[in-house]
Design an enzyme around this catalytic site. Structure first.
Site, PDB file in Angstrom:
ATOM      1  CE  LYS A  22      -3.521   0.553 -48.893  1.00 30.29           C
ATOM      2  NZ  LYS A  22      -4.027   0.697 -47.743  1.00 30.29           N
ATOM      3  CG  ASN A  23      -0.842  -1.219 -46.183  1.00 34.58           C
ATOM      4  OD1 ASN A  23      -1.857   0.191 -46.429  1.00 34.58           O
ATOM      5  ND2 ASN A  23      -1.264  -2.298 -46.512  1.00 34.58           N
ATOM      6  NE  ARG A  92      -9.804  -2.820 -39.464  1.00 34.95           N
ATOM      7  CZ  ARG A  92     -10.666  -2.767 -38.409  1.00 34.95           C
ATOM      8  NH1 ARG A  92     -12.010  -3.144 -38.134  1.00 34.95           N
ATOM      9  NH2 ARG A  92     -10.038  -3.369 -37.286  1.00 34.95           N
ATOM     10  CB  CYS A 116     -13.596  -4.585 -42.320  1.00 33.49           C
ATOM     11  SG  CYS A 116     -12.299  -5.921 -42.921  1.00 33.49           S
ATOM     12  NE  ARG A 121      -8.702  -5.606 -41.114  1.00 30.04           N
ATOM     13  CZ  ARG A 121      -8.180  -4.534 -41.954  1.00 30.04           C
ATOM     14  NH1 ARG A 121      -8.910  -3.852 -42.894  1.00 30.04           N
ATOM     15  NH2 ARG A 121      -6.880  -3.929 -41.816  1.00 30.04           N
ATOM     16  N   PRO A 122     -10.325  -7.380 -35.295  1.00 31.04           N
ATOM     17  CG  PRO A 122     -10.117  -8.791 -33.979  1.00 31.04           C
ATOM     18  CD  PRO A 122      -9.616  -9.049 -35.662  1.00 31.04           C
ATOM     19  CG  LEU A 125      -3.253  -7.771 -31.191  1.00 32.15           C
ATOM     20  CD1 LEU A 125      -2.797  -8.405 -31.927  1.00 32.15           C
ATOM     21  CD2 LEU A 125      -3.055  -8.826 -29.495  1.00 32.15           C
ATOM     22  CG  ASP A 304      -3.198  -6.554 -48.451  1.00 31.81           C
ATOM     23  OD1 ASP A 304      -3.877  -6.966 -47.873  1.00 31.81           O
ATOM     24  OD2 ASP A 304      -2.257  -5.305 -47.779  1.00 31.81           O
ATOM     25  NE  ARG A 396      -9.511   2.519 -48.637  1.00 30.70           N
ATOM     26  CZ  ARG A 396      -9.906   1.784 -47.566  1.00 30.70           C
ATOM     27  NH1 ARG A 396     -10.983   0.689 -47.800  1.00 30.70           N
ATOM     28  NH2 ARG A 396      -9.143   2.594 -46.519  1.00 30.70           N
TER      29      ARG A 396
HETATM   30  C1  UD1 Z   1      -2.214  -4.213 -42.324  1.00 29.40           C
HETATM   31  C2  UD1 Z   1      -2.481  -3.697 -43.700  1.00 29.40           C
HETATM   32  C3  UD1 Z   1      -3.349  -4.653 -44.486  1.00 29.40           C
HETATM   33  C4  UD1 Z   1      -2.901  -5.961 -44.182  1.00 29.40           C
HETATM   34  C5  UD1 Z   1      -3.032  -6.554 -43.300  1.00 29.40           C
HETATM   35  C6  UD1 Z   1      -1.788  -8.087 -43.360  1.00 29.40           C
HETATM   36  C7  UD1 Z   1      -2.512  -1.107 -43.021  1.00 29.40           C
HETATM   37  C8  UD1 Z   1      -2.865  -0.176 -43.779  1.00 29.40           C
HETATM   38  N1  UD1 Z   1      -2.977  -2.536 -43.590  1.00 29.40           N
HETATM   39  O1  UD1 Z   1      -3.741  -4.171 -41.640  1.00 29.40           O
HETATM   40  O2  UD1 Z   1      -3.165  -4.220 -45.744  1.00 29.40           O
HETATM   41  O3  UD1 Z   1      -3.984  -7.065 -44.949  1.00 29.40           O
HETATM   42  O4  UD1 Z   1      -1.568  -5.432 -42.593  1.00 29.40           O
HETATM   43  O5  UD1 Z   1      -1.252  -7.745 -44.061  1.00 29.40           O
HETATM   44  O6  UD1 Z   1      -0.755  -1.348 -43.298  1.00 29.40           O
HETATM   45  N2  UD1 Z   1      -5.594  -8.673 -35.542  1.00 29.40           N
HETATM   46  C9  UD1 Z   1      -5.888  -8.312 -33.954  1.00 29.40           C
HETATM   47  N3  UD1 Z   1      -6.165  -8.419 -33.128  1.00 29.40           N
HETATM   48  C10 UD1 Z   1      -5.754  -6.607 -33.696  1.00 29.40           C
HETATM   49  C11 UD1 Z   1      -5.332  -6.714 -34.768  1.00 29.40           C
HETATM   50  C12 UD1 Z   1      -4.787  -6.905 -35.868  1.00 29.40           C
HETATM   51  O7  UD1 Z   1      -5.732  -9.968 -33.607  1.00 29.40           O
HETATM   52  O8  UD1 Z   1      -5.532  -6.092 -32.165  1.00 29.40           O
HETATM   53  C13 UD1 Z   1      -5.409 -10.118 -36.471  1.00 29.40           C
HETATM   54  C14 UD1 Z   1      -5.725  -9.546 -37.554  1.00 29.40           C
HETATM   55  O9  UD1 Z   1      -7.286  -9.922 -37.352  1.00 29.40           O
HETATM   56  C15 UD1 Z   1      -5.528 -10.506 -38.814  1.00 29.40           C
HETATM   57  C16 UD1 Z   1      -4.109 -10.568 -38.026  1.00 29.40           C
HETATM   58  O10 UD1 Z   1      -3.937 -10.164 -36.334  1.00 29.40           O
HETATM   59  O11 UD1 Z   1      -6.015 -11.601 -38.571  1.00 29.40           O
HETATM   60  C17 UD1 Z   1      -3.078  -9.272 -38.755  1.00 29.40           C
HETATM   61  O12 UD1 Z   1      -3.713  -8.121 -38.665  1.00 29.40           O
HETATM   62  P1  UD1 Z   1      -2.960  -6.952 -38.719  1.00 29.40           P
HETATM   63  O13 UD1 Z   1      -1.030  -6.948 -39.115  1.00 29.40           O
HETATM   64  O14 UD1 Z   1      -3.095  -5.832 -37.506  1.00 29.40           O
HETATM   65  O15 UD1 Z   1      -3.325  -6.051 -39.992  1.00 29.40           O
HETATM   66  P2  UD1 Z   1      -3.601  -4.032 -39.872  1.00 29.40           P
HETATM   67  O16 UD1 Z   1      -2.382  -3.570 -39.664  1.00 29.40           O
HETATM   68  O17 UD1 Z   1      -5.266  -4.175 -39.902  1.00 29.40           O
END
Ligand code: UD1
Length: 420
Positions: A22-23, A92, A116, A121-122, A125, A304, A396
């Site tokens: 999926k991801n 997201r 969420c 979940r900011p 970045l 996950d 999902r």
């Molecule tokens: C992806 C996966 C999700 C998984 C997560 C962590 C997809 C579609 N989803 O989510 O299933 O649980 O990786 O393995 O691939 N963060 C920030 N700022 C940002 C972005 C992230 O602080 O702009 C933080 C998040 O709050 C979290 C960490 O970085 O603590 C990792 O998140 P991230 O790897 O970005 O998760 P996603 O890509 O949203």
């Protein structure tokens, strides 16, 4: 509305295949915006999140079709650059269109996803990454509005390892002028798959799967035919289902190297694990041993899989400690598992799971995708009947999970339900 009705107690037995990741799909699909043409993505899972991403690409002007697990995406007529709130709030990963739209068309308007079920979940970045590449980014009425005549290569050092931000910056940088280096890049297999997809499209990328990814911008890319990777979280979920029920299963069409951290923990919990090139055989522990885990970015234990691991540990013969380091609030499954008789205490980002002799069927509610998976795993072994409500969360990210589990001799039915 549907629910799962599970009569627990059957040992899982037999062979089951894993669907496409999926991801990875959610990253590959928006990457098709980077060059006009008709793409084929094989091994695409037929899931609600994939349907949501399809709808988003269609609102931008793309044509998307899924036949079996073969997806075609035609991006020749993309003419709209806005990802609306109605779709982004559902998923997201919609933010993945930001980088490709900006790189190819010079502007993008993407709704902010909001919070969420696991807490904040900011997306800072993602935004900072686009700004480093030279985009002018403003926040207007809940939307990220990004503009750039031509993106320019830059050095981007992430202070947190982020799957989504690494993917978004990679997609933006492939068409930027000059060289981009990403420091502390995500190592997840889905990001490597995205990188390989982009390379096949004509991008120049070095260092995939390492913390430093270097991208040399190119003038244009082209459409490709690509085979998606297997879903490592589905692989892990099926293995834990086999382990908790005392079963013996063979998971095929998977990538054992992508689940190494989980396999090591399963062995410590007492399971016997044998792997081949694209299969894993698991024989459940005679008695489940307590094993601590702490989630971390790949190749660590995935967040996950945390909910499913807690489900397994509820029946261990001791106490285990589960530490969540990625999403501190990701414990919505715990009160539901307690309804099934589990003994779990959560203190901040740590769950202490004391093994109990047995779980007992009850009505429980899914709150998110992986929480649903943990409730189904627990229901498969709970005495009596477990009803899992709100299974649209499960849909999902798991393709026809009840059929796969039934194929392994589980007693599980999808039943229409008015309960919410
Ligand atoms: C992806 C996966 C999700 C998984 C997560 C962590 C997809 C579609 N989803 O989510 O299933 O649980 O990786 O393995 O691939 N963060 C920030 N700022 C940002 C972005 C992230 O602080 O702009 C933080 C998040 O709050 C979290 C960490 O970085 O603590 C990792 O998140 P991230 O790897 O970005 O998760 P996603 O890509 O949203």
């Amino acid at each position: 509305m549907y629910k799962f009705v599970i009569r627990g107690g059957n040992k899982l037995f037999g062979q089951v295949h894993v669907s496409g990741a999926k991801n990875a799909s959610l990253a590959l699909m928006p990457a098709c915006l980077l060059a006009p043409g008709t793409y084929t993505i094989r091994n695409t899972p037929d899931l609600r999140d994939v349907a949501t991403m399809s709808r988003l690409l269609e609102t931008l002007g793309a044509r998307v079709a899924l036949s079996g697990n073969e997806q075609t995406i035609d991006t020749k007529h993309v003419a709209n650059f806005e990802a609306p709130y109605e779709l982004v709030k559902k998923m997201r990963a919609s933010i993945y269109v930001l980088g490709p739209l900006l790189a190819r068309y010079g502007h993008a308007k993407v709704s902010l996803p909001g919070g969420c079920a696991w807490g904040p979940r900011p997306v800072n970045l993602h935004i900072e990454g686009m700004q480093k590449l030279g985009a002018d980014v403003t926040l207007e009425s809940g939307y990220i509005v990004a503009k750039a005549k031509k993106l320019k290569g830059a050095h981007i050092e992430f202070d947190v390892s982020s799957v989504g931000a690494t993917g978004n910056v990679m997609m933006a940088a492939v068409l930027a002028e000059g060289t981009t280096t990403i420091g502390n890049a995500a190592l997840e297999p889905e990001i490597v798959a995205l990188g390989e997809f982009l390379v096949k499209m004509g991008a120049q990328i070095q260092g995939l799967g390492t913390p430093t990814v270097t991208i040399e911008g190119v003038r244009e890319l082209h459409a490709v035919d690509f085979m998606n990777i297997p879903d490592r979280i589905e692989t892990g979920t099926l293995l834990i289902a086999g382990a908790i029920t005392g079963g013996s299963i063979r998971v095929i069409n998977c990538e054992p190297t992508h689940v190494s951290a989980l396999l090591a923990k399963l062995e410590r919990a007492g399971a016997q694990v044998i792997t081949g090139q694209n299969w894993i055989e698991l024989k459940a522990p005679v008695e489940i041993q307590p094993v601590d885990i702490s989630t971390s970015p790949y190749p660590g234990f995935p967040t996950d899989m945390q909910a499913q691991w807690i489900a397994l540990m509820t029946l261990s013969n001791g106490s285990s400690i589960v530490t969540e380091t990625i999403y501190f609030d990701r414990f919505k499954h715990v009160p539901e598992l307690v309804r099934l008789g589990a003994d779990i205490e959560v203190k901040e980002n740590v769950a202490i799971v004391k093994g109990v002799g047995s779980l007992k069927g009850a009505k429980v509610m899914s709150t998110d995708l992986r929480a649903s998976a943990s409730l189904i795993i627990a229901g498969l072994v709970a005495q009596g009947t477990t009803e899992v409500l709100r299974i649209y969360h499960m849909d999902r990210g798991y393709e026809r999970i009840e059929e796969k589990l039934k194929g392994l001799r589980a007693d599980i039915e999808r039943v229409q339900s008015d309960e919410f």
